[in-house]
Enzyme design. Structure first.
Site, PDB file in Angstrom:
ATOM      1  N   HIS A 135      25.094  34.730 -34.092  1.00 49.30           N
ATOM      2  CA  HIS A 135      26.827  33.759 -34.162  1.00 49.30           C
ATOM      3  C   HIS A 135      26.896  32.572 -33.923  1.00 49.30           C
ATOM      4  O   HIS A 135      25.583  31.705 -35.420  1.00 49.30           O
ATOM      5  CB  HIS A 135      25.816  33.234 -32.725  1.00 49.30           C
ATOM      6  CG  HIS A 135      26.054  34.567 -31.570  1.00 49.30           C
ATOM      7  ND1 HIS A 135      25.319  35.552 -31.306  1.00 49.30           N
ATOM      8  CD2 HIS A 135      26.734  35.033 -30.635  1.00 49.30           C
ATOM      9  CE1 HIS A 135      26.194  36.421 -30.669  1.00 49.30           C
ATOM     10  NE2 HIS A 135      26.720  36.728 -30.548  1.00 49.30           N
ATOM     11  N   LYS A 139      27.135  27.737 -30.394  1.00 50.09           N
ATOM     12  CA  LYS A 139      26.517  28.943 -28.784  1.00 50.09           C
ATOM     13  C   LYS A 139      24.984  28.485 -28.245  1.00 50.09           C
ATOM     14  O   LYS A 139      24.395  27.760 -29.311  1.00 50.09           O
ATOM     15  CB  LYS A 139      26.581  30.339 -29.987  1.00 50.09           C
ATOM     16  CG  LYS A 139      25.714  31.012 -28.438  1.00 50.09           C
ATOM     17  CD  LYS A 139      25.673  32.898 -28.730  1.00 50.09           C
ATOM     18  CE  LYS A 139      24.692  33.731 -28.251  1.00 50.09           C
ATOM     19  NZ  LYS A 139      25.405  33.266 -26.709  1.00 50.09           N
TER      20      LYS A 139
HETATM   21  N1  LIG Z   1      30.749  38.441 -22.497  1.00 49.60           N
HETATM   22  C1  LIG Z   1      31.967  38.466 -23.436  1.00 49.60           C
HETATM   23  O1  LIG Z   1      31.633  39.274 -24.230  1.00 49.60           O
HETATM   24  C2  LIG Z   1      31.367  36.902 -24.179  1.00 49.60           C
HETATM   25  C3  LIG Z   1      30.730  35.746 -23.406  1.00 49.60           C
HETATM   26  N2  LIG Z   1      30.637  34.731 -24.085  1.00 49.60           N
HETATM   27  C4  LIG Z   1      29.492  33.447 -23.631  1.00 49.60           C
HETATM   28  O2  LIG Z   1      31.432  32.504 -22.391  1.00 49.60           O
HETATM   29  C5  LIG Z   1      30.088  31.494 -22.046  1.00 49.60           C
HETATM   30  C6  LIG Z   1      31.024  30.755 -22.434  1.00 49.60           C
HETATM   31  O3  LIG Z   1      31.261  30.810 -24.255  1.00 49.60           O
HETATM   32  P1  LIG Z   1      32.093  29.388 -25.048  1.00 49.60           P
HETATM   33  O4  LIG Z   1      33.365  30.010 -24.733  1.00 49.60           O
HETATM   34  O5  LIG Z   1      31.398  29.701 -25.954  1.00 49.60           O
HETATM   35  O6  LIG Z   1      31.626  28.231 -24.263  1.00 49.60           O
HETATM   36  P2  LIG Z   1      32.283  26.937 -24.100  1.00 49.60           P
HETATM   37  O7  LIG Z   1      31.068  25.863 -24.372  1.00 49.60           O
HETATM   38  O8  LIG Z   1      33.140  27.267 -25.330  1.00 49.60           O
HETATM   39  O9  LIG Z   1      33.098  26.883 -23.240  1.00 49.60           O
HETATM   40  C7  LIG Z   1      32.565  26.823 -21.925  1.00 49.60           C
HETATM   41  C8  LIG Z   1      33.592  25.996 -21.221  1.00 49.60           C
HETATM   42  O10 LIG Z   1      33.380  26.072 -19.734  1.00 49.60           O
HETATM   43  C9  LIG Z   1      33.375  24.599 -18.987  1.00 49.60           C
HETATM   44  N3  LIG Z   1      32.615  24.665 -17.683  1.00 49.60           N
HETATM   45  C10 LIG Z   1      31.221  24.297 -17.452  1.00 49.60           C
HETATM   46  N4  LIG Z   1      31.162  24.137 -16.644  1.00 49.60           N
HETATM   47  C11 LIG Z   1      32.443  23.921 -15.280  1.00 49.60           C
HETATM   48  C12 LIG Z   1      32.375  24.717 -14.286  1.00 49.60           C
HETATM   49  N5  LIG Z   1      31.912  24.813 -13.151  1.00 49.60           N
HETATM   50  N6  LIG Z   1      33.945  25.126 -13.669  1.00 49.60           N
HETATM   51  C13 LIG Z   1      35.024  25.733 -15.057  1.00 49.60           C
HETATM   52  N7  LIG Z   1      34.386  25.462 -16.557  1.00 49.60           N
HETATM   53  C14 LIG Z   1      33.195  25.069 -16.713  1.00 49.60           C
HETATM   54  C15 LIG Z   1      32.982  23.572 -20.589  1.00 49.60           C
HETATM   55  O11 LIG Z   1      33.524  22.097 -20.059  1.00 49.60           O
HETATM   56  C16 LIG Z   1      33.261  24.671 -20.928  1.00 49.60           C
HETATM   57  O12 LIG Z   1      35.504  23.936 -21.415  1.00 49.60           O
HETATM   58  C17 LIG Z   1      29.469  31.402 -23.017  1.00 49.60           C
HETATM   59  O13 LIG Z   1      28.124  31.910 -21.858  1.00 49.60           O
HETATM   60  C18 LIG Z   1      29.339  33.317 -23.581  1.00 49.60           C
HETATM   61  O14 LIG Z   1      28.117  33.439 -23.802  1.00 49.60           O
HETATM   62  C19 LIG Z   1      31.450  34.154 -24.877  1.00 49.60           C
HETATM   63  C20 LIG Z   1      31.842  35.271 -25.566  1.00 49.60           C
HETATM   64  C21 LIG Z   1      31.896  36.477 -25.263  1.00 49.60           C
HETATM   65  O1  LIG Z   2      28.617  32.603 -27.102  1.00 46.46           O
HETATM   66  C1  LIG Z   2      29.080  33.548 -27.638  1.00 46.46           C
HETATM   67  O2  LIG Z   2      29.448  33.107 -28.833  1.00 46.46           O
HETATM   68  C2  LIG Z   2      28.967  34.716 -26.908  1.00 46.46           C
HETATM   69  N1  LIG Z   2      28.384  35.416 -26.231  1.00 46.46           N
HETATM   70  C3  LIG Z   2      27.799  36.514 -25.442  1.00 46.46           C
HETATM   71  C4  LIG Z   2      26.605  37.698 -26.106  1.00 46.46           C
HETATM   72  O3  LIG Z   2      25.303  36.088 -25.281  1.00 46.46           O
HETATM   73  O4  LIG Z   2      26.045  38.174 -25.883  1.00 46.46           O
HETATM   74  C5  LIG Z   2      28.933  37.508 -26.287  1.00 46.46           C
HETATM   75  C6  LIG Z   2      29.881  37.519 -27.531  1.00 46.46           C
HETATM   76  O5  LIG Z   2      27.630  38.292 -28.371  1.00 46.46           O
HETATM   77  C7  LIG Z   2      29.787  36.343 -28.334  1.00 46.46           C
END
Ligand SMILES: NC(=O)C1=CN([C@@H]2O[C@H](COP(=O)(O)OP(=O)(O)OC[C@H]3O[C@@H](n4cnc5c(N)ncnc54)[C@H](O)[C@@H]3O)[C@@H](O)[C@H]2O)C=CC1
Ligand SMILES: O=C(O)C1=N[C@H](C(=O)O)C[C@H](O)C1
Length: 250
Positions: A135, A139
């Site tokens: 990643h 992350k």
């Molecule tokens: N299931 C999937 O396909 C994917 C899952 N993810 C997951 O999504 C999550 C976010 O990832 P990213 O966007 O890369 O992180 P990031 O750090 O860029 O974004 C997270 C955002 O949430 C905000 N935040 C934190 N607490 C909050 C609250 N109580 N209310 C509203 N906003 C709040 C933060 O200020 C930040 O802007 C991670 O757990 C990641 O692993 C990321 C990409 C794909």
């Molecule tokens: O943090 C990310 O970027 C991602 N988070 C998810 C994970 O932890 O599996 C999904 C994807 O890999 C991107």
């Protein structure tokens, strides 16, 4: 036809900002709230949100979902950090709000969902299996939610087939050298500038290996899955764990 009223939580984050744009661009949806850290959750109720897309942090997700479920707002969750205890806690709050649906998708990309499925199918036929997830360096958690879920599914398939421990003669190792142990499956995490989200499941048998690899090259790869979840979640009350259940794969 009236549009689905959708809120995005974590709307300023890497995936949340992409999700907010995808919802705005969808003909059948309206983005009624874009909630960031520190914003009041009451905005969901005031805006009449029907579905919330939860893309924040493991520290925030449980509180946000508790609010959504108590207010009968369906949720599509991509945030990581799911343990058995957390799933049970969410199940309990959903039981008190019949009719509300929550989808937790460890990965929204179709290719990643297929990687999990193919790995699960192959697991019983190979003696060895290890996972490498790679990643971007921003992350916050390791191993990834996707790798953890893949390892669990593989371990379940191995157990069902009666496979025992994997062959491994290692007796001394630098801490971490053999990766994290997820239900008996070693998971190795790489964090590297230039990457987004990638995973290899390497299976080994007598005289052969099989590598199942998936690459998410842009956050747009997650959006068809997010939009599918938003469209389907209200029709499936209770907890759904994994996007595969909305893809007729399971
Ligand atoms: N299931 C999937 O396909 C994917 C899952 N993810 C997951 O999504 C999550 C976010 O990832 P990213 O966007 O890369 O992180 P990031 O750090 O860029 O974004 C997270 C955002 O949430 C905000 N935040 C934190 N607490 C909050 C609250 N109580 N209310 C509203 N906003 C709040 C933060 O200020 C930040 O802007 C991670 O757990 C990641 O692993 C990321 C990409 C794909
Ligand atoms: O943090 C990310 O970027 C991602 N988070 C998810 C994970 O932890 O599996 C999904 C994807 O890999 C991107």
């Amino acid at each position: 036809m009236s549009k689905l009223r959708v809120a995005v939580l974590g709307a300023k984050g890497r995936i949340g900002s992409e999700a907010a744009r995808a919802v705005e661009a969808a003909d059948d949806m309206e983005l009624v709230a874009a909630v960031g850290r520190g914003d009041k959750l009451e905005a969901l109720v005031e805006s009449g949100a029907q579905v919330a897309v939860e893309l924040t942090t493991p520290a925030s997700v449980m509180g946000n979902l508790d609010f959504c479920v108590r207010h009968g707002i369906h949720a599509v969750v991509g945030t990581t950090g799911w343990t058995g205890e957390r799933l049970a806690e969410l199940g309990t709050s959903l039981a008190a709000s019949p009719g509300t649906g929550v989808l937790i998708a460890p990965n929204f990309s179709i290719g990643a969902v297929l990687t999990m499925k193919f790995s699960q199918m192959a697991a019983r036929m190979f003696e060895s299996v290890e996972i490498v997830e790679l990643h971007h360096p921003g992350k916050a958690d390791a191993p990834s939610g996707t790798a953890t879920r893949t390892a669990q599914l593989v371990a379940e398939a191995r157990a069902a087939a009666g496979l025992g421990d994997q062959p491994d003669a290692t007796r001394t190792a630098l801490e971490g050298a053999r990766g994290a142990d997820v239900d008996g499956v070693p998971v190795h995490s790489v964090r590297l500038r230039g990457l987004l989200a990638h995973q290899e499941v390497i299976l080994g048998g007598e005289g052969e290996t099989l590598t199942i690899r998936h690459d998410s090259l842009h956050h747009s790869s997650f959006m068809p899955g997010v939009l599918l979840g938003v469209r389907r979640v209200a029709s499936v009350p209770g907890l759904t764990y994994g996007l595969e259940h909305f893809l007729d794969l399971s």
